[in-house]
Design a protein around this motif. Structure first.
Motif, PDB file in Angstrom:
ATOM      1  N   ALA A 148      11.061  26.391   1.601  1.00 24.92           N
ATOM      2  CA  ALA A 148      10.717  25.261   0.734  1.00 24.92           C
ATOM      3  C   ALA A 148      11.082  25.565  -0.712  1.00 24.92           C
ATOM      4  O   ALA A 148      11.607  24.698  -1.427  1.00 24.92           O
ATOM      5  CB  ALA A 148       9.241  24.937   0.857  1.00 24.92           C
ATOM      6  N   ASP A 149      10.814  26.790  -1.167  1.00 30.75           N
ATOM      7  CA  ASP A 149      11.197  27.170  -2.529  1.00 30.75           C
ATOM      8  C   ASP A 149      12.709  27.156  -2.701  1.00 30.75           C
ATOM      9  O   ASP A 149      13.215  26.745  -3.746  1.00 30.75           O
ATOM     10  CB  ASP A 149      10.662  28.564  -2.870  1.00 30.75           C
ATOM     11  CG  ASP A 149       9.150  28.585  -2.975  1.00 30.75           C
ATOM     12  OD1 ASP A 149       8.569  27.515  -3.243  1.00 30.75           O
ATOM     13  OD2 ASP A 149       8.574  29.657  -2.767  1.00 30.75           O
ATOM     14  N   TYR A 150      13.420  27.574  -1.699  1.00 33.52           N
ATOM     15  CA  TYR A 150      14.869  27.606  -1.766  1.00 33.52           C
ATOM     16  C   TYR A 150      15.440  26.179  -1.895  1.00 33.52           C
ATOM     17  O   TYR A 150      16.321  25.929  -2.693  1.00 33.52           O
ATOM     18  CB  TYR A 150      15.438  28.289  -0.522  1.00 33.52           C
ATOM     19  CG  TYR A 150      16.944  28.291  -0.464  1.00 33.52           C
ATOM     20  CD1 TYR A 150      17.691  29.157  -1.243  1.00 33.52           C
ATOM     21  CD2 TYR A 150      17.640  27.418   0.387  1.00 33.52           C
ATOM     22  CE1 TYR A 150      19.066  29.167  -1.208  1.00 33.52           C
ATOM     23  CE2 TYR A 150      19.004  27.413   0.437  1.00 33.52           C
ATOM     24  CZ  TYR A 150      19.710  28.301  -0.360  1.00 33.52           C
ATOM     25  OH  TYR A 150      21.081  28.295  -0.311  1.00 33.52           O
ATOM     26  N   ASN A 180       8.736  27.931   9.951  1.00 32.44           N
ATOM     27  CA  ASN A 180       8.024  29.207  10.014  1.00 32.44           C
ATOM     28  C   ASN A 180       8.410  30.208   8.944  1.00 32.44           C
ATOM     29  O   ASN A 180       8.021  31.369   9.033  1.00 32.44           O
ATOM     30  CB  ASN A 180       8.230  29.842  11.394  1.00 32.44           C
ATOM     31  CG  ASN A 180       7.550  29.040  12.478  1.00 32.44           C
ATOM     32  OD1 ASN A 180       6.431  28.599  12.324  1.00 32.44           O
ATOM     33  ND2 ASN A 180       8.242  28.843  13.568  1.00 32.44           N
ATOM     34  N   THR A 181       9.141  29.781   7.931  1.00 34.57           N
ATOM     35  CA  THR A 181       9.451  30.689   6.833  1.00 34.57           C
ATOM     36  C   THR A 181       8.698  30.241   5.589  1.00 34.57           C
ATOM     37  O   THR A 181       8.438  29.055   5.389  1.00 34.57           O
ATOM     38  CB  THR A 181      10.954  30.717   6.520  1.00 34.57           C
ATOM     39  OG1 THR A 181      11.399  29.403   6.218  1.00 34.57           O
ATOM     40  CG2 THR A 181      11.741  31.274   7.674  1.00 34.57           C
ATOM     41  N   PHE A 220      19.199  22.158  17.023  1.00 32.30           N
ATOM     42  CA  PHE A 220      18.303  21.473  16.098  1.00 32.30           C
ATOM     43  C   PHE A 220      16.898  22.059  16.159  1.00 32.30           C
ATOM     44  O   PHE A 220      16.256  22.280  15.115  1.00 32.30           O
ATOM     45  CB  PHE A 220      18.278  19.977  16.422  1.00 32.30           C
ATOM     46  CG  PHE A 220      17.358  19.188  15.546  1.00 32.30           C
ATOM     47  CD1 PHE A 220      17.700  18.911  14.239  1.00 32.30           C
ATOM     48  CD2 PHE A 220      16.147  18.730  16.043  1.00 32.30           C
ATOM     49  CE1 PHE A 220      16.838  18.191  13.427  1.00 32.30           C
ATOM     50  CE2 PHE A 220      15.296  17.993  15.243  1.00 32.30           C
ATOM     51  CZ  PHE A 220      15.641  17.729  13.926  1.00 32.30           C
ATOM     52  N   LEU A 221      16.404  22.337  17.358  1.00 30.82           N
ATOM     53  CA  LEU A 221      15.060  22.890  17.502  1.00 30.82           C
ATOM     54  C   LEU A 221      14.953  24.298  16.921  1.00 30.82           C
ATOM     55  O   LEU A 221      13.926  24.654  16.336  1.00 30.82           O
ATOM     56  CB  LEU A 221      14.639  22.882  18.971  1.00 30.82           C
ATOM     57  CG  LEU A 221      14.390  21.499  19.561  1.00 30.82           C
ATOM     58  CD1 LEU A 221      14.091  21.601  21.050  1.00 30.82           C
ATOM     59  CD2 LEU A 221      13.272  20.790  18.831  1.00 30.82           C
ATOM     60  N   VAL A 222      16.010  25.090  17.046  1.00 24.48           N
ATOM     61  CA  VAL A 222      16.008  26.427  16.449  1.00 24.48           C
ATOM     62  C   VAL A 222      15.946  26.315  14.931  1.00 24.48           C
ATOM     63  O   VAL A 222      15.179  27.028  14.273  1.00 24.48           O
ATOM     64  CB  VAL A 222      17.247  27.227  16.902  1.00 24.48           C
ATOM     65  CG1 VAL A 222      17.450  28.460  16.040  1.00 24.48           C
ATOM     66  CG2 VAL A 222      17.120  27.617  18.353  1.00 24.48           C
ATOM     67  N   HIS A 223      16.727  25.402  14.363  1.00 26.17           N
ATOM     68  CA  HIS A 223      16.719  25.246  12.917  1.00 26.17           C
ATOM     69  C   HIS A 223      15.378  24.705  12.413  1.00 26.17           C
ATOM     70  O   HIS A 223      14.900  25.126  11.364  1.00 26.17           O
ATOM     71  CB  HIS A 223      17.871  24.343  12.479  1.00 26.17           C
ATOM     72  CG  HIS A 223      19.179  25.031  12.499  1.00 26.17           C
ATOM     73  ND1 HIS A 223      19.949  25.122  13.627  1.00 26.17           N
ATOM     74  CD2 HIS A 223      19.857  25.692  11.526  1.00 26.17           C
ATOM     75  CE1 HIS A 223      21.039  25.801  13.341  1.00 26.17           C
ATOM     76  NE2 HIS A 223      21.009  26.160  12.075  1.00 26.17           N
ATOM     77  N   VAL A 224      14.781  23.787  13.138  1.00 27.18           N
ATOM     78  CA  VAL A 224      13.455  23.284  12.759  1.00 27.18           C
ATOM     79  C   VAL A 224      12.435  24.416  12.819  1.00 27.18           C
ATOM     80  O   VAL A 224      11.578  24.537  11.941  1.00 27.18           O
ATOM     81  CB  VAL A 224      13.040  22.105  13.666  1.00 27.18           C
ATOM     82  CG1 VAL A 224      11.563  21.787  13.528  1.00 27.18           C
ATOM     83  CG2 VAL A 224      13.866  20.883  13.338  1.00 27.18           C
TER      84      VAL A 224
END
Length: 52
Positions: A42-44, A37-38, A28-32
Motif C-alpha cells: 500500500a505504501d509503495y 498479505n504484504t 490473478f489470485l496469486v497477485h491478489v
C-alpha cells in the motif's frame, strides 16, 4: 508429448480457452494474495515507500 489422446475427450475449442482461463484466474489470485498479505504494498502504490 503423449497427450494427443486428450483431444479425443475434450474438443480444442473448449479445452484451450478453459486452460487459458484457468491460468489467468490463478495468476490473478496469486497477485491478489501478494497484495493483500504484504505490509509495504500500500505504501509503495501511494508513493511513500522508503528507499533502503
Amino acid at each position: 508429448m503423449n497427450n494427443a489422446k486428450l483431444w479425443l475427450v475434450v474438443k480444442p475449442t473448449v479445452g484451450i480457452p478453459l486452460f487459458l482461463s484457468a491460468v489467468a484466474i490463478s495468476s490473478f489470485l496469486v497477485h491478489v494474495g501478494i497484495v493483500a498479505n504484504t505490509t509495504w504494498m500500500a505504501d509503495y502504490h501511494n508513493g511513500s515507500a522508503s528507499a533502503e
